[in-house]
Design a protein around this motif. Sequence first.
Motif, PDB file in Angstrom:
ATOM      1  N   ASP A  33       0.993  -1.114   0.065  1.00  0.00           N
ATOM      2  CA  ASP A  33      -0.258  -0.078  -0.148  1.00  0.00           C
ATOM      3  C   ASP A  33       1.177   1.290  -0.053  1.00  0.00           C
ATOM      4  O   ASP A  33       1.796   2.165   0.734  1.00  0.00           O
ATOM      5  CB  ASP A  33      -0.916  -0.320   0.923  1.00  0.00           C
ATOM      6  N   ARG A  39       2.021   8.944   3.863  1.00  0.00           N
ATOM      7  CA  ARG A  39       1.547   9.138   5.129  1.00  0.00           C
ATOM      8  C   ARG A  39       2.453   7.930   6.515  1.00  0.00           C
ATOM      9  O   ARG A  39       2.339   9.765   7.681  1.00  0.00           O
ATOM     10  CB  ARG A  39      -0.331   7.965   5.728  1.00  0.00           C
ATOM     11  N   ARG A 103       8.594  12.275  -3.601  1.00  0.00           N
ATOM     12  CA  ARG A 103       8.045  11.545  -3.913  1.00  0.00           C
ATOM     13  C   ARG A 103       8.936  10.333  -5.076  1.00  0.00           C
ATOM     14  O   ARG A 103       9.193   8.862  -5.303  1.00  0.00           O
ATOM     15  CB  ARG A 103       7.491  11.684  -5.745  1.00  0.00           C
ATOM     16  N   GLY A 123      -2.337   2.615  -5.051  1.00  0.00           N
ATOM     17  CA  GLY A 123      -1.561   4.182  -4.938  1.00  0.00           C
ATOM     18  C   GLY A 123      -2.452   5.096  -5.837  1.00  0.00           C
ATOM     19  O   GLY A 123      -3.721   4.682  -6.764  1.00  0.00           O
TER      20      GLY A 123
HETATM   21  O1  CDP Z   1      -7.030   8.001   2.119  1.00  0.00           O
HETATM   22  P1  CDP Z   1      -6.473   7.241   0.836  1.00  0.00           P
HETATM   23  O2  CDP Z   1      -7.012   5.405   1.251  1.00  0.00           O
HETATM   24  O3  CDP Z   1      -7.156   6.926  -0.175  1.00  0.00           O
HETATM   25  O4  CDP Z   1      -5.547   7.412   0.224  1.00  0.00           O
HETATM   26  P2  CDP Z   1      -4.283   6.672   0.380  1.00  0.00           P
HETATM   27  O5  CDP Z   1      -3.848   5.618  -0.446  1.00  0.00           O
HETATM   28  O6  CDP Z   1      -3.890   6.226   1.967  1.00  0.00           O
HETATM   29  O7  CDP Z   1      -2.441   7.579   0.187  1.00  0.00           O
HETATM   30  C1  CDP Z   1      -3.089   8.533   1.555  1.00  0.00           C
HETATM   31  C2  CDP Z   1      -2.057   9.687   0.138  1.00  0.00           C
HETATM   32  O8  CDP Z   1      -1.148   9.697  -0.410  1.00  0.00           O
HETATM   33  C3  CDP Z   1      -3.149  10.663  -1.016  1.00  0.00           C
HETATM   34  O9  CDP Z   1      -3.968  11.198  -0.996  1.00  0.00           O
HETATM   35  C4  CDP Z   1      -1.877  10.937  -1.745  1.00  0.00           C
HETATM   36  O10 CDP Z   1      -1.340  12.527  -1.869  1.00  0.00           O
HETATM   37  C5  CDP Z   1      -0.382  10.705  -1.997  1.00  0.00           C
HETATM   38  N1  CDP Z   1      -0.862   9.434  -2.587  1.00  0.00           N
HETATM   39  C6  CDP Z   1      -0.052   9.261  -3.542  1.00  0.00           C
HETATM   40  O11 CDP Z   1       0.994  10.792  -4.239  1.00  0.00           O
HETATM   41  N2  CDP Z   1       0.918   8.571  -4.642  1.00  0.00           N
HETATM   42  C7  CDP Z   1       0.877   6.828  -4.024  1.00  0.00           C
HETATM   43  N3  CDP Z   1       1.164   5.875  -5.355  1.00  0.00           N
HETATM   44  C8  CDP Z   1      -0.424   7.348  -3.021  1.00  0.00           C
HETATM   45  C9  CDP Z   1      -0.526   7.415  -2.186  1.00  0.00           C
END
Ligand code: CDP
Length: 222
Positions: A33, A39, A103, A123
């Motif tokens: 994940d 996070r 990133r 992601g």
């Molecule tokens: O809350 P949710 O599970 O949808 O989001 P998450 O998958 O936990 O990802 C949190 C935040 O990380 C996202 O809103 C993106 O800003 C960032 N993210 C990203 O930029 N690139 C990724 N490959 C994964 C997450």
Amino acid sequence: MPGFKVAIDGPAGSGKSTISSRVAKRLGWTHIDTGAMYRAVTLKAIENEIDLTDEDAYRFLETSLIHYDLDRIYIDDRDVTEKIRSDEVTQNVSLVSSFPYVRKKLVSLQQKAARDGNIVMDGRDIGTVVLPNADLKVFLTANVEERAKRRFAESMRKGKRVYMKNVIDEIVLRDKKDSTRAQSPLKMADDAIMLDTTYLTIAEVVDKIIDLIDKKEKKHGD
Ligand code: CDP
């Protein structure tokens, strides 16, 4: 890159993590994940009290250890799985993940983690940037109301009191930030398969993805 690689992307609340985790478990594959990694970086940045808007301040990543294993996320060997779900982390993670330096570091870690074996990685930029040669790319969507309902139910289950309106606002704002940023914005890869999960149960989505994997694996074997 030996092994079968599945890239699952989509916006907040589309069910990526839950679905990816279940697909991986059913097949005995590894799930990663990547959102949890962004996070974890955000959590450490907040705890270190750095200026979150200063890209240079994220140099602490040079000496940080981040890894995701069996649905748990660790930073410097500390399990922060629950901590990374705080409101403060959620509100700042889009900012933190917009920095090219952050990133670059995480994409490189993710590519290393996906190098061997059968992988399901979820992601925002997996099909476009992290694993552009993935064997299967899925883009999960659901309408905003449904995604907010899922987040709302998840918070209630965890005993967290939230207002539906705030949940909708947070999702809309994060969608906007994630899809308009300059670096690797949330975008469906040209060769991804779009799956609208609004009217599907988790089990139905998992079944559909496993069917897609079966079909691709058969083709590979031809
Ligand atoms: O809350 P949710 O599970 O949808 O989001 P998450 O998958 O936990 O990802 C949190 C935040 O990380 C996202 O809103 C993106 O800003 C960032 N993210 C990203 O930029 N690139 C990724 N490959 C994964 C997450």
